[in-house]
Design an enzyme around this catalytic site. Sequence first.
Site, PDB file in Angstrom:
ATOM      1  N   LYS A 143       0.696  -1.414  -0.022  1.00  0.00           N
ATOM      2  CA  LYS A 143      -0.073   0.154   0.193  1.00  0.00           C
ATOM      3  C   LYS A 143       1.326   1.054   0.053  1.00  0.00           C
ATOM      4  CE  LYS A 143      -4.705  -1.808   1.347  1.00  0.00           C
ATOM      5  NZ  LYS A 143      -4.439  -3.038   1.928  1.00  0.00           N
ATOM      6  N   GLU A 177     -10.205   5.859   4.591  1.00  0.00           N
ATOM      7  CA  GLU A 177     -10.807   4.706   5.370  1.00  0.00           C
ATOM      8  C   GLU A 177      -9.391   3.817   5.378  1.00  0.00           C
ATOM      9  OE1 GLU A 177     -11.302   4.818   2.043  1.00  0.00           O
ATOM     10  OE2 GLU A 177     -10.668   3.774   1.726  1.00  0.00           O
ATOM     11  N   SER A 179       1.186  -9.714  -0.788  1.00  0.00           N
ATOM     12  CA  SER A 179       0.991  -8.050  -0.932  1.00  0.00           C
ATOM     13  C   SER A 179       1.411  -7.685   0.639  1.00  0.00           C
ATOM     14  CB  SER A 179      -0.301  -8.368  -1.268  1.00  0.00           C
ATOM     15  OG  SER A 179      -0.673  -8.817  -0.030  1.00  0.00           O
TER      16      SER A 179
END
Length: 399
Positions: free
Chosen positions: A94, A116, A383
């Site tokens: 991310k 969020e 990930s």
Amino acid sequence: MSIQFLEMPDEKGYFGEYGGQIIPPPLVEIMNQINDAYEEIKNTKKFQDELYDLQINYVGRPSPIYHAKRLSEKVGGAQIHFKREDLNHTGAHKINHCIGEALLAKHMGKTRVLAETGAGQHGVALATACALVGIDCEIHMGEIDIKKEHPNVTKMKILGCNLVPVTRGTKTLKDAVDSAFEEYLKDPVNSLYAIGSVVGPHPFPKMVRDFQSVVGKEARQQFQDKHGQLPDILMACVGGGSNAIGLFTAFLEDEEVQMIGVEPAGKGLDTPDHAATLTKGSKGAIHGFECYNLQDEKGNPLPVYSIASGLDYPGVGPQHCYLKDIERVQYVTADDKECLDAFMELSRMEGIIPALESAHAIAHAMKIAKDMPKDKHILVNLSGRGDKDADYVAEYLSL
Ligand SMILES: *Cc1c(COP(=O)(O)O)cnc(C)c1O
């Protein structure tokens, strides 16, 4: 197949019939300003140099590709490799799009970034990027997720972000999105809503994809250099779909490379407790864009569930919907039990504790590898790392 994938979406933000801007006209204007600013800076040397420097010296890119020999041997078929996004600063993929979004916000003169978070990974990554760039950060998070993901909550506080607990509805990711979006609508001129995946209204699915595509670009080159060929199969978990599209994008034109996205089947596809949007959903609109949805007859989002907080979202990125329909990518599922088995197996066979999200992709890789020849290669996007999940899993399995 000669589809110009990178020319998608069209100027209205559509990937085939998915995506777009299903939002009130004043917000369309704001989104178009974000798109214009993004299109203006993305190819400038200044922005590219700044982003590249941070990718290398701050995030620690390129992330390695690791051949999991012991795991592959035990499974007894195809070779399993991991793109190690778990080794990035903050522990997941991310950070790749968060730095891009924070830089863009700063460039546009915004004073606050809002978002969020589900598992807390997007919140930590964004709070990190905002501290790095020097811009205020406000994160909305469901109360249930706050309890479950305590270490990430603490990190966000330390990083100086304003953490807003969301107590309505399911108290998880979906309601956190609604809450953050309402706050954003109060002052969209001075804020940037930094969406945490390839979802939301145009231009976010495109922008987040572009920022994540560094994963596949690196992987394609690294795999080619090391093995003199491309992987036979790419595998990634799909929540909103950013790590998957990040890995897939550079390979979309390589017809010989098969791609598989793995959705969470939770407690089973025959129960309401899953979040397998592409597998079980139908077309509709959610959070400002069109995609497959898990929805009731009236088009309201259904409650969704996965053992991995980062995957429980009732919509999915519009490009994935398109890639499913044209059958370029196959979408399958792994349930909680398969995920936990893969989590433990990777930890004990390779000394790598994966995020529960990533463990869905690992589970499916293990499942199909065993029936494949030993000279075939599966590349899984690892990930994120599982530090955030370790206590939860230990308790769940009574370790
Ligand atoms: C958030 C998260 C995901 C799910 O998000 P995508 O947008 O589908 O990639 C997957 N893995 C990890 C480690 C995450 O933190």
